[in-house]
Design an enzyme around this catalytic site. Structure first.
Site, short mmCIF file in Angstrom:
data_model
loop_
_atom_site.label_atom_id
_atom_site.label_comp_id
_atom_site.label_asym_id
_atom_site.label_seq_id
_atom_site.Cartn_x
_atom_site.Cartn_y
_atom_site.Cartn_z
N ASP A 61 -3.55 2.20 -5.60
CA ASP A 61 -2.51 2.30 -4.68
C ASP A 61 -2.17 1.18 -3.81
O ASP A 61 -1.09 0.88 -3.34
CB ASP A 61 -2.22 3.62 -3.67
CG ASP A 61 -2.86 3.48 -2.46
OD1 ASP A 61 -3.97 2.78 -2.37
OD2 ASP A 61 -2.15 4.09 -1.64
N GLU A 62 -2.85 -0.07 -4.10
CA GLU A 62 -2.85 -1.13 -3.11
C GLU A 62 -3.07 -2.50 -3.87
O GLU A 62 -3.79 -2.59 -4.83
CB GLU A 62 -3.42 -0.94 -1.83
CG GLU A 62 -4.93 -0.93 -2.11
CD GLU A 62 -5.60 -1.04 -0.58
OE1 GLU A 62 -5.36 -1.80 0.34
OE2 GLU A 62 -6.42 -0.27 -0.45
N ASP A 112 0.79 -1.18 -0.03
CA ASP A 112 0.02 -0.06 -0.03
C ASP A 112 1.03 1.37 0.17
O ASP A 112 1.74 1.32 0.86
CB ASP A 112 -0.73 -0.06 1.41
CG ASP A 112 -1.97 1.13 1.18
OD1 ASP A 112 -3.15 0.76 1.44
OD2 ASP A 112 -1.77 2.13 0.94
P1 TTP Z 1 -5.20 5.07 1.14
O1 TTP Z 1 -4.25 4.23 0.66
O2 TTP Z 1 -6.26 4.93 1.88
O3 TTP Z 1 -4.62 6.39 1.75
P2 TTP Z 1 -3.21 7.19 1.33
O4 TTP Z 1 -2.18 6.30 0.25
O5 TTP Z 1 -3.25 8.52 0.92
O6 TTP Z 1 -2.36 7.02 2.68
P3 TTP Z 1 -1.88 6.14 3.68
O7 TTP Z 1 -1.95 4.71 2.89
O8 TTP Z 1 -0.29 6.24 3.78
O9 TTP Z 1 -2.70 5.95 4.73
O10 TTP Z 1 -5.94 5.63 -0.27
C1 TTP Z 1 -5.25 5.87 -1.54
C2 TTP Z 1 -5.59 7.02 -2.31
O11 TTP Z 1 -6.89 6.93 -2.63
C3 TTP Z 1 -5.11 8.42 -1.66
O12 TTP Z 1 -3.99 8.82 -1.82
C4 TTP Z 1 -6.33 9.36 -2.11
C5 TTP Z 1 -7.46 8.16 -2.71
N1 TTP Z 1 -8.49 8.40 -1.49
C6 TTP Z 1 -9.59 9.15 -1.87
O13 TTP Z 1 -9.69 9.96 -2.84
N2 TTP Z 1 -10.67 9.40 -0.81
C7 TTP Z 1 -10.62 8.64 0.28
O14 TTP Z 1 -11.52 8.74 1.01
C8 TTP Z 1 -9.38 7.70 0.62
C9 TTP Z 1 -9.53 6.77 1.86
C10 TTP Z 1 -8.52 7.66 -0.45
MG MG Z 2 -2.07 4.12 0.59
#
Ligand code: TTP
Ligand code: MG
Length: 355
Positions: free
Chosen positions: A103-104, A8
C-alpha cells in the site's frame, strides 16, 4: 533539488473491505484474527481506531476495546488487486518507483511539478480504485514519508525546507528512519528524546557515541537524507506469519504453510520485479520464546520452489522434539531491484511540457 512523492493508502485492508461491502462503511472494522482467536489485528478502519485498536494488537484486546466492531478475515487477493492498480497509476508518472509494501511507494519526480502529479495520483486512486490515499511531498524520502503521515487519512502534505526546519525539532527520535524500539532506548539513555535533543548533541558527539549510525542520525535530524528512490533504499523485506489455534508439532503442517507463503511472497516479488537472497523462518514456541533460522542463497531468486525448499530445510533447525510451535513465519530479505536507468525516461501523461 530532488522532488519525492510518498503515497500511503489509508487503513488499506479495512478500506478495501468497506469499499467492497457497503454495509461495513462508517463502522468500526477490524481485519485480521477473529475476536476470540489468538490472532492479531492486521489493520482497523479509522472508526475502530477511535477505540484505540491498532495493527499488531491481539484480537482479544481489540474485542475488549470495542465488542461491537466487525471482525473480518483478510482477503489478500482483493488487496493485491488494489495494490496492482495503484502501482500501475504510479508507473504512469515515474519510472523511479520504489514500492515499500502493498500500500505504499516512493516516486522520484525530480524536475517536474510534484504537487500537480501528487494531486493527480490521489485523484486517480480515488476515482479508479475507489480508495483514499495520503500523499506526502518533499525533497527527500524521509520527509516525504513524514509528510504522507501528517494529515492521514485522505491527507495531502508538502514539506518544504522552511516547514522541515520548524517541524523536525518537535519530533520524537522514534520518527527518524531506522530508529526502532532498541535504538530509541539507547538514545533515551543518553538523554536524547526528541530531534531537538539530537540536534543539540551535534554530529561529533553523535558520531562518538553511536559511530556511523550516529552521524547518519545527525544528518536526518537536519532533514538531510540522500537515499535514492528505487535503488536499495531501506533494507527491505517481505514476510508473512500465522498464529495457530492450537500449537503444532507436525512438520508436514509447517511445511505446507511455509510452501504456501513462499508461493504468495514470490508472487509479490515477481510483480515488483524484485528478487531476494536471504530466507528466514521464524517460530514461536509454546512458551513464547522466538527462534529465527536463516539461509542466504548463492544467487538472487524469486522462484517459489527454491524459496519453499530452503524454508522447509530450515525446519531442521527448529527443535520440534522439545517444543510445539504456536506461530510460524517466513521472511524474505536482501532485495535486488533492477533500477531503471535515468536515461530511459520518457514523457509521462500530463507532463507534455517537458518534451
Ligand atoms: P499501513 O500502511 O501501516 O497501515 P494502514 O494502511 O492500514 O493504515 P494507515 O496507513 O492509514 O495508517 O499498512 C498497510 C497494510 O498492511 C494494512 O492495511 C494491513 C497490513 N499490515 C499488517 O497486516 N500488519 C501490520 O502490523 C501492519 C502495520 C500492517
Ligand atoms: Mg497505509
Amino acid at each position: 533539488m530532488l522532488r519525492i512523492i510518498h503515497v500511503d493508502m489509508d487503513a488499506f485492508f479495512a478500506a478495501v473491505e468497506q469499499r467492497d461491502n457497503p454495509a461495513l462503511r462508517g463502522l468500526p472494522v477490524v481485519v485480521g484474527g477473529q475476536p476470540h482467536s489468538r490472532g492479531v489485528v492486521s489493520t482497523a478502519s479509522y472508526e475502530a481506531r477511535r477505540f484505540g485498536i491498532r495493527s499488531a494488537m491481539p484480537s482479544t484486546e481489540a474485542y475488549a476495546r470495542c465488542p461491537q466492531a466487525i471482525f473480518v478475515h483478510p482477503n489478500f487477493r482483493a488487496y493485491e488487486q488494489a495494490s496492482k492498480q495503484i502501482r500501475a497509476i504510479f508507473g504512469d508518472y515515474s519510472h523511479l518507483v520504489e514500492p515499500l509494501s502493498l500500500d505504499e511507494a516512493y516516486l522520484d519526480v525530480t524536475g517536474r511539478d510534484a504537487v500537480a502529479i501528487g494531486r493527480t495520483i490521489k485523484e486517480r486512486i480515488s476515482r479508479e480504485v475507489r480508495l483514499t490515499a495520503s500523499v506526502g511531498i518533499s525533497y527527500n524520502k524521509f520527509l516525504a514519508k513524514l509528510a504522507s503521515d501528517f494529515e492521514k487519512p485522505d491527507g495531502f502534505t508538502v514539506i518544504d525546507e522552511e516547514r522541515a526546519a520548524a517541524l523536525l525539532p518537535t519530533l520524537p527520535v522514534r520518527r527518524l528512519p531506522g530508529v526502532g524500539a532498541k535504538s530509541e532506548e539507547e538514545l533515551n539513555r543518553v538523554g536524547i528524546y526528541t530531534v531537538a535533543d539530537l540536534l543539540r548533541s551535534g554530529p561529533e558527539l553523535m558520531a562518538r557515541l553511536f559511530g556511523r549510525r550516529g552521524q547518519e542520525l545527525a544528518m536526518l535530524a537536519q532533514g538531510i537524507d540522500d537515499r535514492p528512490v528505487g535503488v536499495e533504499g531501506e533494507s527491505r523485506s517481505i514476510s508473512a506469519e500465522t498464529t495457530f489455534e492450537t500449537d503444532v508439532r507436525d512438520r508436514g503442517e509447517l511445511e505446507r504453510i511455509l510452501t504456501d507463503y513462499a508461493g504468495s511472497l514470490c508472487r509479490q516479488l515477481v510483480r515488483g520485479a524484485n528478487k531476494i537472497r536471504t530466507v528466514t523462518i521464524k517460530a514461536r514456541y509454546e512458551d513464547f520464546t522466538n527462534v529465527t533460522r536463516s539461509f542466504t542463497l548463492p544467487d538472487y531468486t524469486c522462484d517459489p520452489d527454491k524459496v519453499a525448499a530452503t524454508a522447509c530445510q530450515l525446519i531442521d533447525k527448529i527443535d520440534l522434539q522439545r517444543h510445539k510451535v504456536r506461530l510460524i513465519g517466513l521472511h524474505l530479505a536482501n532485495y535486488l531491484q533492477p533500477g531503471e536507468p535515468y536515461q530511459m525516461r520518457f514523457p509521462f501523461p500530463g507532463d507534455e511540457q517537458r518534451v
